[in-house]
Design a protein around this motif. Structure first.
Motif, PDB file in Angstrom:
ATOM      1  N   UNK A  22       0.869  33.413  40.148  1.00  0.00           N
ATOM      2  CA  UNK A  22       0.199  32.149  39.866  1.00  0.00           C
ATOM      3  C   UNK A  22      -1.307  32.315  40.008  1.00  0.00           C
ATOM      4  N   UNK A  23      -2.093  31.971  38.975  1.00  0.00           N
ATOM      5  CA  UNK A  23      -3.550  32.070  39.087  1.00  0.00           C
ATOM      6  C   UNK A  23      -4.092  31.022  40.059  1.00  0.00           C
ATOM      7  N   UNK A  24      -5.287  31.269  40.609  1.00  0.00           N
ATOM      8  CA  UNK A  24      -5.849  30.328  41.594  1.00  0.00           C
ATOM      9  C   UNK A  24      -5.970  28.903  41.079  1.00  0.00           C
ATOM     10  N   UNK A  25      -6.251  28.727  39.769  1.00  0.00           N
ATOM     11  CA  UNK A  25      -6.416  27.371  39.230  1.00  0.00           C
ATOM     12  C   UNK A  25      -5.140  26.546  39.344  1.00  0.00           C
ATOM     13  N   UNK A  26      -3.979  27.224  39.506  1.00  0.00           N
ATOM     14  CA  UNK A  26      -2.698  26.518  39.551  1.00  0.00           C
ATOM     15  C   UNK A  26      -2.155  26.379  40.966  1.00  0.00           C
ATOM     16  N   UNK A  27      -3.027  26.541  41.941  1.00  0.00           N
ATOM     17  CA  UNK A  27      -2.607  26.336  43.329  1.00  0.00           C
ATOM     18  C   UNK A  27      -2.668  24.870  43.718  1.00  0.00           C
ATOM     19  N   UNK A  28      -3.184  24.038  42.823  1.00  0.00           N
ATOM     20  CA  UNK A  28      -3.262  22.592  43.069  1.00  0.00           C
ATOM     21  C   UNK A  28      -3.466  21.890  41.723  1.00  0.00           C
ATOM     22  N   UNK A  29      -3.179  20.598  41.697  1.00  0.00           N
ATOM     23  CA  UNK A  29      -3.432  19.793  40.507  1.00  0.00           C
ATOM     24  C   UNK A  29      -2.575  20.127  39.308  1.00  0.00           C
ATOM     25  N   UNK A  30      -1.359  20.682  39.513  1.00  0.00           N
ATOM     26  CA  UNK A  30      -0.468  21.037  38.412  1.00  0.00           C
ATOM     27  C   UNK A  30       0.462  19.860  38.119  1.00  0.00           C
ATOM     28  N   UNK A  31       0.584  19.513  36.853  1.00  0.00           N
ATOM     29  CA  UNK A  31       1.464  18.418  36.429  1.00  0.00           C
ATOM     30  C   UNK A  31       2.797  18.909  35.894  1.00  0.00           C
ATOM     31  N   UNK A  32       2.835  20.103  35.301  1.00  0.00           N
ATOM     32  CA  UNK A  32       4.058  20.633  34.708  1.00  0.00           C
ATOM     33  C   UNK A  32       3.939  22.133  34.585  1.00  0.00           C
ATOM     34  N   UNK A  33       5.081  22.851  34.620  1.00  0.00           N
ATOM     35  CA  UNK A  33       5.115  24.294  34.438  1.00  0.00           C
ATOM     36  C   UNK A  33       6.223  24.655  33.467  1.00  0.00           C
ATOM     37  N   UNK A  34       6.069  25.791  32.774  1.00  0.00           N
ATOM     38  CA  UNK A  34       7.099  26.294  31.884  1.00  0.00           C
ATOM     39  C   UNK A  34       6.930  27.794  31.723  1.00  0.00           C
ATOM     40  N   UNK A  35       8.022  28.514  31.522  1.00  0.00           N
ATOM     41  CA  UNK A  35       7.983  29.967  31.371  1.00  0.00           C
ATOM     42  C   UNK A  35       8.588  30.368  30.031  1.00  0.00           C
ATOM     43  N   UNK A  36       7.961  31.393  29.388  1.00  0.00           N
ATOM     44  CA  UNK A  36       8.452  31.939  28.135  1.00  0.00           C
ATOM     45  C   UNK A  36       8.688  33.428  28.260  1.00  0.00           C
ATOM     46  N   UNK A  37       8.667  34.135  27.138  1.00  0.00           N
ATOM     47  CA  UNK A  37       8.897  35.566  27.119  1.00  0.00           C
ATOM     48  C   UNK A  37       7.660  36.305  27.640  1.00  0.00           C
ATOM     49  N   UNK A  38       7.660  36.648  28.936  1.00  0.00           N
ATOM     50  CA  UNK A  38       6.565  37.378  29.592  1.00  0.00           C
ATOM     51  C   UNK A  38       5.259  36.589  29.622  1.00  0.00           C
ATOM     52  N   UNK A  39       5.315  35.276  29.576  1.00  0.00           N
ATOM     53  CA  UNK A  39       4.121  34.456  29.755  1.00  0.00           C
ATOM     54  C   UNK A  39       4.531  33.142  30.421  1.00  0.00           C
ATOM     55  N   UNK A  40       3.554  32.486  31.013  1.00  0.00           N
ATOM     56  CA  UNK A  40       3.795  31.210  31.699  1.00  0.00           C
ATOM     57  C   UNK A  40       2.672  30.248  31.364  1.00  0.00           C
ATOM     58  N   UNK A  41       2.963  28.951  31.490  1.00  0.00           N
ATOM     59  CA  UNK A  41       2.002  27.903  31.183  1.00  0.00           C
ATOM     60  C   UNK A  41       2.105  26.790  32.211  1.00  0.00           C
ATOM     61  N   UNK A  42       0.994  26.090  32.391  1.00  0.00           N
ATOM     62  CA  UNK A  42       0.972  24.915  33.264  1.00  0.00           C
ATOM     63  C   UNK A  42       0.075  23.858  32.645  1.00  0.00           C
ATOM     64  N   UNK A  43       0.336  22.600  32.969  1.00  0.00           N
ATOM     65  CA  UNK A  43      -0.542  21.491  32.605  1.00  0.00           C
ATOM     66  C   UNK A  43      -1.294  21.088  33.865  1.00  0.00           C
ATOM     67  N   UNK A  44      -2.634  21.069  33.780  1.00  0.00           N
ATOM     68  CA  UNK A  44      -3.479  20.807  34.939  1.00  0.00           C
ATOM     69  C   UNK A  44      -4.112  19.433  34.857  1.00  0.00           C
ATOM     70  N   UNK A  45      -4.340  18.831  36.026  1.00  0.00           N
ATOM     71  CA  UNK A  45      -4.942  17.508  36.040  1.00  0.00           C
ATOM     72  C   UNK A  45      -6.450  17.544  35.817  1.00  0.00           C
ATOM     73  N   UNK A  46      -7.098  18.713  35.992  1.00  0.00           N
ATOM     74  CA  UNK A  46      -8.528  18.830  35.741  1.00  0.00           C
ATOM     75  C   UNK A  46      -9.387  18.132  36.765  1.00  0.00           C
ATOM     76  N   UNK A  47      -8.808  17.760  37.921  1.00  0.00           N
ATOM     77  CA  UNK A  47      -9.561  17.015  38.929  1.00  0.00           C
ATOM     78  C   UNK A  47      -9.903  17.865  40.148  1.00  0.00           C
ATOM     79  N   UNK A  48      -9.249  19.008  40.273  1.00  0.00           N
ATOM     80  CA  UNK A  48      -9.425  19.814  41.479  1.00  0.00           C
ATOM     81  C   UNK A  48     -10.661  20.695  41.380  1.00  0.00           C
TER      82      UNK A  48
END
Length: 862
Positions: A836-862
């Motif tokens: 998990x990258x440092x930006x996703x240690x807080x303020x995450x709204x959703x997560x999803x995983x694909x083929x050797x990659x991952x994504x998150x939706x961030x609140x942009x407030x942290x």
């Protein structure tokens, strides 16, 4: 051109209507009556714009709307064949709208203007009655001209207590004298009755119900004498409303004080009462359709469908998201619902399927109406639930998670219904009910927060003897040993206390920019005035203001806000504030940076509320209800169809197939799967859907009745355990999962999971070879699927043992989201997709995983 062709066909159909089958109409825009027509279209009142709107019941679409009065005019609509007769209650004038030409006939003055005017259609005339003055006049249905001078029917009439039988006689109960009065051959006839009586028609004859005596009587059309009678079982109070069947002698008696419906048949007696609402509910007139009844609850915006042959509730549907004095109009086995003073209408069938339409969306250049979905969401849910939101939920979760308040997903496991409202004065009696959708408890215990002894039972009554704010908790115990718990706050004030604000509700508590946010408050009494302000912290001026009890706003700037409400009652004033955050909704990706799925487009830099990853592509849901997708242009699955460009409330992605759930309960499927079976959606999955899940080679949908439907390559039949009582679903690789209302999990398929028994699951996720569940205590449990290359899922980290609200998996990579907004990962990490990258240690709204990659939706407030 397509709209023009459809309207032309409709006009031809309406023009051909001369006489017809019964349509029972009830509500503010319609008066209860029997009208004859063949068309599936119905004219609805639209007082907000001063128009009548023609809605096609088969397609649930607005076909046209015709101006008949000034905007804001109270209108009453009566259907005659394919045309409409419209009463302007502000002026007391009648006008007609020709169904074939849409031409409006000149208005006719029939009675002085009055808010008490109603129109009662009969076979060869229209009767216009003023319930305030007791005057009535017959009107020619073709010219709308009065037939003779007005006649006095009564001194005054209680609203709704007037009827016309199948021979054109108009009947009423004089609210001043208590007499039963009727007009026969222009002669006024009377007989002794009672002021507490209620009138309706059943099978074309007039019936008199006396709630005080607990009796119902069928009247002789000539003499008014009682020909048949039946006892209701127990006396009722003044909240009774009644309805009758069009083609029989059935009576429906709705008792608002008890929230019950009683069905009676002359000669056979009355059935046992059926619970259709909370005690003290504002029930409207019930309507009978064959062996079913539909009961409107105007205090909640709900409608309850009752199977009269089995004396049980079929479904309870939320038609409006707030209290509305809406109307119901029956047509065959379809019911139209309409807010005559608002913009929402729709179609409800006896299975409980709901299709909502917006009556006014603006006219295009060619003059045709462009229907669009109602963004408040389709109402196909069992809705007897508490609307206080869980502050721990951060936005829409990732794949395979429970639905949030913005989607028409499954209801929560347990909720408390407080009647008449969750606030009052010392000594008031409250009725408390624990609602358990699709589940039955062995026992229920209650605590009231005031030190009084605990109570027991699904429904219980309680009085608080001192002012304060009290936490009420209900705990249900099931046969399998599991428990479900819900809590709500009740506010009690002393006599003569200033108006209080028991709480401010923000739906959702963590919205994304561009998303409609709904503000409301619970007050201890009805204020004289409301004053709302919503201000971003640090800003000088307010973002928005309002002076209504509830309001909606779409925020364009992320940040932390304060909403303040000031209410006034006479010279007394109260104020309360609440802080909330508006998220940016930006997508962040990591892992195999050579994968085109991590080339995130600018449209995904804000306003994203949900995200799903497939094998090599990504689908995101925006706050305006549109869907976007991206990946390598080699993949056809990223081409989003036009149907998914608006009105979408949920998404799900398989390997190369995609699903979108629309606000009206329909689904959109696209992509390029190698299995043609996925492209053929079963008929039963085309409407009434509340949740979706796309697997690698098959799809699942969850229906509003708690049943699951599957289709696709090698999809196994749904087991009996998943044919009812299901509240969440997840499709993986040749395996399916279903979460039941009692917290148990069902798995099936070619490669089902060897699932360890659990009884308190709240979220599930199926992967290629793995089944995961989040338990009530926030911990994650997992097991492998049959034939899995993994003996068991990779050992979970300690952080997965508490506070988890969502999980996602692809192949052997696992992601989790915690209530504090932090993401974590474990398992396969060949390209750093589980780091998990440092930006996703807080303020995450959703997560999803694909083929050797991952994504998150961030609140942009942290």
């Amino acid at each position: 051109m397509r709209m023009l062709t459809r309207r032309t066909r409709l006009r031809a159909a309406l023009a051909a209507v001369a006489a017809a089958a019964a349509v029972l109409v009830v509500g503010p825009g319609y008066h209860q009556a029997e009208v004859r027509m063949h068309s599936s279209a119905v004219w609805l009142a639209s007082g907000q714009t001063g128009e009548v709107t023609l809605v096609d019941g088969a397609a649930a679409e607005v076909m046209t709307h015709v101006p008949v009065a000034a905007p804001g005019t109270a209108l009453t609509v009566t259907q005659r064949g394919g045309s409409a007769v419209v009463l302007d209650r502000k002026t007391g004038r009648l006008s007609g709208v020709d169904g074939a030409t849409e031409r409006v006939t000149p208005t006719q003055a029939v009675l002085p203007a009055s808010e008490g005017l109603v129109v009662l259609p009969s076979e060869d005339a229209l009767w216009v009655v003023d319930v305030h003055s007791g005057m009535t006049t017959a009107v020619d249905p073709a010219t709308l001209a009065p037939r003779g001078e007005p006649l006095r029917l009564a001194e005054s009439i209680r609203p709704g207590n007037v009827a016309v039988d199948d021979r054109g006689r108009v009947w009423a109960i004089d609210d001043t004298t208590g007499e039963l009065v009727w007009l026969s051959e222009d002669r006024r006839r009377t007989r002794t009755a009672t002021k507490t009586g209620r009138l309706t028609t059943t099978g074309g004859r007039v019936a008199l119900v006396d709630p005080a005596r607990g009796t119902a009587e069928l009247l002789d059309p000539m003499t008014g004498a009682v020909t048949r009678s039946v006892r209701l079982g127990t006396p009722a109070d003044d909240t009774v409303v009644i309805g009758g069947s069009a083609d029989g002698d059935r009576l429906l008696v709705a008792m608002g004080s008890r929230g019950e419906l009683v069905s009676c048949t002359f000669g056979e007696g009355c059935a046992a009462p059926v619970k259709v609402g909370a005690a003290g509910a504002d029930l409207g007139s019930p309507i009978a359709i064959g062996d079913h009844a539909v009961v409107p609850d105007r205090s909640t915006g709900q409608a309850t469908i009752v199977d009269l042959s089995r004396t049980r509730v079929v479904a309870r549907r939320q038609l409006f998201d707030q209290p509305v004095r809406f109307e119901l109009i029956a047509r065959g086995d379809v019911v139209f619902f309409n807010d005559p003073d608002g913009n929402t209408a729709g179609v409800l069938d006896l299975r409980g399927d709901v299709r909502t339409v917006t009556k006014h969306t603006g006219d295009s250049a060619d003059g045709e109406v462009r229907p669009s979905p109602d963004q408040h969401g389709q109402a196909g849910q069992v809705t007897e639930v508490d609307h206080h939101e869980d502050e721990g939920r951060l936005g829409l979760p990732g794949r395979n998670d429970r639905a949030t308040p913005q989607t028409p997903g499954p209801p929560p496991p347990a909720s408390i219904l407080v009647s008449p409202r969750p606030h009052g004065v010392v000594g008031d009696e409250f009725e408390l009910t624990l609602v358990l959708p699709h589940a039955t408890a062995r026992s229920t215990s209650w605590s009231f927060g005031d030190g009084s002894p605990a109570g027991s039972g699904t429904t219980i009554r309680h009085r608080w003897q001192r002012p304060g704010t009290f936490p009420v908790r209900a705990t249900a115990a099931f046969e399998n040993g599991r428990t479900a718990q819900s809590e709500i706050t009740v506010t009690i004030t002393g006599p003569g206390a200033p108006p209080g604000i028991a709480g401010i509700t923000v739906q959702r508590p963590r919205p994304v920019i561009g998303e409609p946010v709904h503000f409301s408050a619970d007050t201890t009494e009805q204020p004289d005035s409301w004053r709302w302000t919503a201000t971003r912290i640090g800003a000088v001026t307010a973002e928005t203001t309002a002076s209504t009890a509830e309001f909606d706003h779409r925020f364009t700037t992320p940040g932390r806000y304060t909403v303040t409400l000031t209410i006034t009652k006479g010279t007394r004033t109260s104020q309360s504030s609440r802080q909330f955050a508006v998220a940016l909704g930006a997508v962040k990706g990591w892992g195999d940076m050579n994968n085109d799925a991590l080339q995130i487009p600018p449209e995904a830099s804000s306003g994203v509320i949900a995200i799903e990853a497939g094998h090599n592509h990504v689908v995101a849901l925006k706050s305006d209800g549109s869907v976007i997708a991206w990946s390598s242009q080699l993949y056809d699955e990223i081409t989003v169809p036009a149907e998914a460009s608006s009105g979408v409330v949920a998404i799900s992605v398989g390997s190369s197939n995609n699903l979108a759930l629309k606000v009206d309960g329909t689904i959109v499927e696209w992509g390029d799967p190698p299995w043609s079976e996925l492209k053929v959606i079963p008929e039963e999955a085309k409407r009434g859907v509340v949740a979706i899940s796309a697997g690698s080679s098959h799809n699942l949908v969850l229906k509003a009745d708690g049943s699951v439907i599957t289709w696709g390559h090698g999809s196994d039949p749904v087991p009996r355990e998943a044919q009812s009582g299901v509240i969440a679903i997840s499709a993986g690789h040749q395996l399916s999962m279903a979460l039941k209302a009692d917290g148990t999990v069902v798995t099936w398929g070619t490669r089902p999971c060897n699932w360890q028994p659990v009884h308190d699951a709240v979220t599930i996720a199926a992967g290629e070879w793995t089944c995961l569940a989040v338990l009530q205590n926030g911990s994650v449990v997992a097991t492998s699927a049959l034939g899995s290359p993994f003996v068991r899922p990779n050992p979970m980290p300690a952080t997965a043992q508490s506070g988890v609200v969502a999980v996602s998996t692809y192949w052997d990579t696992y992601l989790g989201l915690k209530a504090d907004g932090s993401a974590f990962g474990w398992g396969g990490n060949t390209d750093g997709q589980a780091t998990i990258p440092p930006e996703c240690s807080r303020g995450v709204l959703a997560v999803t995983s694909g083929q050797n990659f991952s994504l998150a939706v961030l609140d942009g407030l942290s």
